[in-house]
Design a protein around this motif. Sequence first.
Motif, PDB file in Angstrom:
ATOM      1  N   GLY A 182       3.730   3.623   7.832  1.00  0.00           N
ATOM      2  CA  GLY A 182       4.149   2.927   6.617  1.00  0.00           C
ATOM      3  C   GLY A 182       5.363   2.051   6.802  1.00  0.00           C
ATOM      4  O   GLY A 182       5.762   1.328   5.884  1.00  0.00           O
ATOM      5  N   GLU A 183       5.951   2.101   7.995  1.00  0.00           N
ATOM      6  CA  GLU A 183       7.208   1.365   8.204  1.00  0.00           C
ATOM      7  C   GLU A 183       7.020  -0.151   8.219  1.00  0.00           C
ATOM      8  O   GLU A 183       7.800  -0.891   7.636  1.00  0.00           O
ATOM      9  CB  GLU A 183       7.855   1.823   9.520  1.00  0.00           C
ATOM     10  N   VAL A 184       5.985  -0.614   8.891  1.00  0.00           N
ATOM     11  CA  VAL A 184       5.819  -2.054   9.070  1.00  0.00           C
ATOM     12  C   VAL A 184       5.600  -2.763   7.728  1.00  0.00           C
ATOM     13  O   VAL A 184       6.216  -3.789   7.449  1.00  0.00           O
ATOM     14  CB  VAL A 184       4.657  -2.361  10.032  1.00  0.00           C
ATOM     15  N   PHE A 185       4.740  -2.176   6.900  1.00  0.00           N
ATOM     16  CA  PHE A 185       4.427  -2.857   5.637  1.00  0.00           C
ATOM     17  C   PHE A 185       5.019  -2.132   4.433  1.00  0.00           C
ATOM     18  O   PHE A 185       4.641  -2.398   3.303  1.00  0.00           O
ATOM     19  CB  PHE A 185       2.909  -3.026   5.482  1.00  0.00           C
ATOM     20  N   ASP A 186       5.931  -1.214   4.720  1.00  0.00           N
ATOM     21  CA  ASP A 186       6.669  -0.528   3.661  1.00  0.00           C
ATOM     22  C   ASP A 186       5.714   0.112   2.629  1.00  0.00           C
ATOM     23  O   ASP A 186       5.869  -0.083   1.430  1.00  0.00           O
ATOM     24  CB  ASP A 186       7.608  -1.530   2.970  1.00  0.00           C
ATOM     25  N   ASN A 187       4.754   0.863   3.140  1.00  0.00           N
ATOM     26  CA  ASN A 187       3.794   1.507   2.246  1.00  0.00           C
ATOM     27  C   ASN A 187       4.405   2.711   1.553  1.00  0.00           C
ATOM     28  O   ASN A 187       5.176   3.450   2.143  1.00  0.00           O
ATOM     29  CB  ASN A 187       2.575   1.996   3.038  1.00  0.00           C
ATOM     30  N   LYS A 188       4.022   2.889   0.304  1.00  0.00           N
ATOM     31  CA  LYS A 188       4.468   4.068  -0.429  1.00  0.00           C
ATOM     32  C   LYS A 188       3.847   5.342   0.141  1.00  0.00           C
ATOM     33  O   LYS A 188       4.481   6.385   0.231  1.00  0.00           O
ATOM     34  CB  LYS A 188       4.047   3.948  -1.913  1.00  0.00           C
ATOM     35  N   ILE A 189       2.578   5.243   0.474  1.00  0.00           N
ATOM     36  CA  ILE A 189       1.865   6.392   1.019  1.00  0.00           C
ATOM     37  C   ILE A 189       1.332   5.996   2.384  1.00  0.00           C
ATOM     38  O   ILE A 189       0.752   4.914   2.540  1.00  0.00           O
ATOM     39  CB  ILE A 189       0.680   6.798   0.112  1.00  0.00           C
ATOM     40  N   ALA A 190       1.522   6.877   3.366  1.00  0.00           N
ATOM     41  CA  ALA A 190       1.065   6.557   4.719  1.00  0.00           C
ATOM     42  C   ALA A 190       0.941   7.834   5.515  1.00  0.00           C
ATOM     43  O   ALA A 190       1.482   8.870   5.125  1.00  0.00           O
ATOM     44  CB  ALA A 190       2.041   5.600   5.398  1.00  0.00           C
TER      45      ALA A 190
END
Lengths: 684, 684
Positions: free
Chosen positions: A436-444
């Motif tokens: 989730g770090e690259v696209f700043d996902n809430k859930i990953a």
Amino acid sequence: MEKFRASERLVDQLSEEKLTSYRAWLQYEQIENQDYVSKIKPFVQHVAVDLACDEIIDNALIEWQTGLSSMFQINASIIKDGSVDKGLVLKLDQDYQEDAYVLRASDDQLILTGGSSRAILYGVFHILRLIQRRALLAGLSIKETPKNKIRMINHWDDMNGSVERGYAGKSFFFDDYQFIKDRQRVYDYARLLSSVGINALTINNVNVHRIETELVTDTFLSDVKQTSDIFNQYGITMYLSINYAAPVELGVLTTADPLDEDVIAFWGKTAKHVYDVVPNLGGFLVKADSENRPGPFTYGRDHAQGANMLGKAVEPYGGKVIWRCFVYNNKQDWRDRKTDRARAAYDHFKPLDGEFNDNVILQIKNGPMDFQVREPVSPLIGELENTNQFLEFQIAQEYLGQQRHLVYLIPQWKEVLEFDTYAKGENTKVKDIVSGEVFDNKIAGIVAVTNVGIDYNWTGHTIAQLNFYGYGRLIWNPDLTSEEIALEWIKQTFGHDPKTIETIMKMVMPSWEAYENYTSPLGIGWMVNVSHHYGPNIDGYEYDMWGTYHFADRNGIGVDRTIATGTGYTGQYHAENRDLYESIETCPDELLLFFHHVPYTHVLKSGKTVIQHIYDTHHKGVEQVEEMIANWDSLADKVDERRHQDVKERLSHQLWSAKEWRDTINSYFYRKSGIADEQNRKIY
Amino acid sequence: MEKFRASERLVDQLSEEKLTSYRAWLQYEQIENQDYVSKIKPFVQHVAVDLACDEIIDNALIEWQTGLSSMFQINASIIKDGSVDKGLVLKLDQDYQEDAYVLRASDDQLILTGGSSRAILYGVFHILRLIQRRALLAGLSIKETPKNKIRMINHWDDMNGSVERGYAGKSFFFDDYQFIKDRQRVYDYARLLSSVGINALTINNVNVHRIETELVTDTFLSDVKQTSDIFNQYGITMYLSINYAAPVELGVLTTADPLDEDVIAFWGKTAKHVYDVVPNLGGFLVKADSENRPGPFTYGRDHAQGANMLGKAVEPYGGKVIWRCFVYNNKQDWRDRKTDRARAAYDHFKPLDGEFNDNVILQIKNGPMDFQVREPVSPLIGELENTNQFLEFQIAQEYLGQQRHLVYLIPQWKEVLEFDTYAKGENTKVKDIVSGEVFDNKIAGIVAVTNVGIDYNWTGHTIAQLNFYGYGRLIWNPDLTSEEIALEWIKQTFGHDPKTIETIMKMVMPSWEAYENYTSPLGIGWMVNVSHHYGPNIDGYEYDMWGTYHFADRNGIGVDRTIATGTGYTGQYHAENRDLYESIETCPDELLLFFHHVPYTHVLKSGKTVIQHIYDTHHKGVEQVEEMIANWDSLADKVDERRHQDVKERLSHQLWSAKEWRDTINSYFYRKSGIADEQNRKIY
């Protein structure tokens, strides 16, 4: 049986020798080294609980006492609501990330500070793991934050008791269309899961048949709740696989159209009722429009419409919807060389990026095909910039020897995680996208299909426990090396004898390569028997409808997936990878036949021709299994008899099977190419 | 529903349109031709029974009345213990052979004299068949003596309700591990069997599992008796398939050694009890030491010892033991080119000739492999000079399209029966050996695996009824031609419209050739999917353990079974056939690849190369199916809708499947040989 406190009933059922297998990596062998004991003792006499207790903390304390009593014959005293100068102190710090913890030790005090009760449980397992590995505690200073927030297991268990692609006996959740009422196995399993940091799971197969459709109804909801509560006590959130066509299957409606008002109402009502009964449920996992499962396509809707409808239904309760991207045409005409199954996930889901609800997650298999011994990384990973996603692995060795072959999977998964997608320029690795770090996902996070069943050693093959253990450890910290993970596991599972450790390392480390050597070559995959997926059948999938072809003829072999002359699949990658794979000059040898159709006389980067490579690797693979056997035989007096015998039997079968593979593949290609082996070895 | 008197309950279950299918060849359509009616009426007003009545005679009378009431709306009056001047007279003459009968007619009286009640029943069916075919009766003079004394059907029904290699629905004997209590279907089936002269059958699978082992115990004996009694009323003797390992399987003994005193006692006691309860039982059928079934080999005994032990057990009750010769190594290593499965039956049983009890019969499959579309005749036939034997056919189309493909089997069986073995010089035909004439056997005959199940048309494919009908007719009189049999069946089944008759003849007569054309070429066989045996899979059996290989490489294909350079199988035939097959010059084209490995460029007697023959026949086979469809479509207004639709659907699937075969086979051999089709048709 303090040693294995959680399993008293199973102790009655399993003989002591089988219990050794059952304990897996939580052996907690008594420590004989008195020097080490004296160094650790100050930390383990007392434990102070400087936080509010709950069921998870209780389980952490039970585990601590279980481990200590077994390793040190100590009954650690528990001081609640307080601290100690000597011993272990458990503290909470809500500024930490939920699953993060810190371990800091002086000479005789060890403070474990966690971001949550679950983090404390993980910390306790961490300390026990250190002790099992004979690490010192004094001066310890460790901060652990898991790379992936969601670390999940998928079961493919059916309620008739079978496990789809299960190679370790039947289900321990279900039998005879019911939940198994004795839930001791579930407790023990939850404990194993949490010991390696797993915090989510589904318990039923993604292929949801008639009976499992009723898991979201009162028929089974009280069982669902009881099971979910057990996992919750170990910090694990349970999910259910659901049937997309449930409103139809249950006879309530005649449609499952996601835009239909009645369907929306059905799912709203169902979700409300499910969460009334099981408030701690994580949500739903859905396999839709895939391999004959129903889905939104049936109604002319797209996957975003299907998934979002469910997402909205569970949203009020904090629920999530996990939506599998394993969607492809499984009625393909083998005569049609233009359609390419490898393209399917990208073609279906890339156009929908950004259209999914916040609580919907797309679950993407690591490769574009289906858990083969060698595939490129799925080009969809890195292409969804505005969509939550999970990466999916398979611990069950469906195409990798079905837990009758020893295959250590971590090296394969590490290649996937370290793969540079170039999605946001150089060094956009898979591990940073799915976390989730690259696209700043809430859930990953990462999910994998489990390899466990009711067998007394959990995984059929004793050494397949390593893949279960390693999966948890790797997705917690993808920077651990394959060697580190294997070493951790061996020491905890088989003890500290240097020869044992060294020998098992020699067996497991090259095992993936060995399996690749004696099965399908150079990234082409498949070549297995249809349906059960075990054993060689070179043309098994060649004239079938599954989109899985090798196109071998008397001149050459491989699938042309280039933009220039093939299916254009390479174009789904970012430029750097696209160009790498597009050119026969730069395409890595191990994936050559996945991307290109070449003559048998094509010379690889290794300097060998394709056909000679096939002959050589197939002989080498068998030799590697022979080495494994020699290594294991040398441990006859180092490993307990039961586990030694169990592994020995499987290795012996593996050798037979590897020879079948070698001789079938070599004969097939010799008969087709007419090119002799340079070394004149026997071909049939 | 007088028309179908025996099936009143089924009439309730089946709609009228389905009943037309269910009636099969006993349609008894009302006769519209008043000229014909007036010519027949004198014979059908009265029937006089000049013999003692029994259940079989009763059934003959019921059939007579059923047929007449349906065809003529006549209620024939029955005069018992007497004669009539006008009408039918039934007489017994015990000097006749048991199943023989004579039909002699003046202008208005028809005398049917039979050697037994059963012969009378056959005679009545014969007259009804003549009427259904619109033959005249006046002046009739016919003597019928069946060529084969035992004319048998084998069921492969399991007690769970499934039928092994069954393609017409589930079993109508068993379901859910019980006998089906409603036995209406059994009555109707017995009637169909006796209408074509079948006088023996087994009701359960030769693979006898745990539950069926209990058929010889009190668990099921009363059901066995009830079923056997039904068949007896139609002159049919029922047998049971038994488990050779029954004493072990039933937990009575720890051995099944045929020389063990306790085993001998077990079977003696079992036989006595079985015959106490079911005195009309024919005996036992045994598959031993075959495809994982237990047998005497397990105890170091030979098959004569095994069979004779059972033979002695049933001897006091007039029982027989039928022992299958389908014994071969099904764990063969495909790398081993010396072992030849084709040799197995001869190698196992020829040395035992003369050693079997008088009441033991060896059951020999028609070919040396297993019911392929083309095989040579089993060389064991003609080699057993002092042993009772049955020839075994398979009506179920296991390897011939599984009753989804239209394949008329009589032409194939006629080739077998007409085959000259030269066993006692020229003209020692198979039909004369298996009838018992050549070697003067006490017991002899023909048996076949049935193609029926609980489907409303009995056989899945409506036209597969022809193979059931034709089997009975052919083994009664092997000199009937395929055309005669098909014509008989068509007229009874579909009526007398000349276009309908001609069209269906055009469909059925070339259908075996068509199937052979689009499946495996030139006698090589197999090339089907493993286990379920449906659809093309050229290498399906190539690298497996079943002894079924084609050895195709880039240069050629075929199995060298010559004495000179191959497995020596040709040496199992008498000199004339041995020499015929041994030489590549004289070996018939259609069996070339069964006996020889040849290059694709080898020129056949037809003038074509092997590879061009493959391409041409595979295109032709598909065209033949297209013709079948065109023919059938032209009968849309000639055949009732249900049967027309049923056949149409299957033909449509057959076409799809034939194209799969064509394209897979052609692609496979093109990819391997690299030789282009002279006609440049599409190859994938």
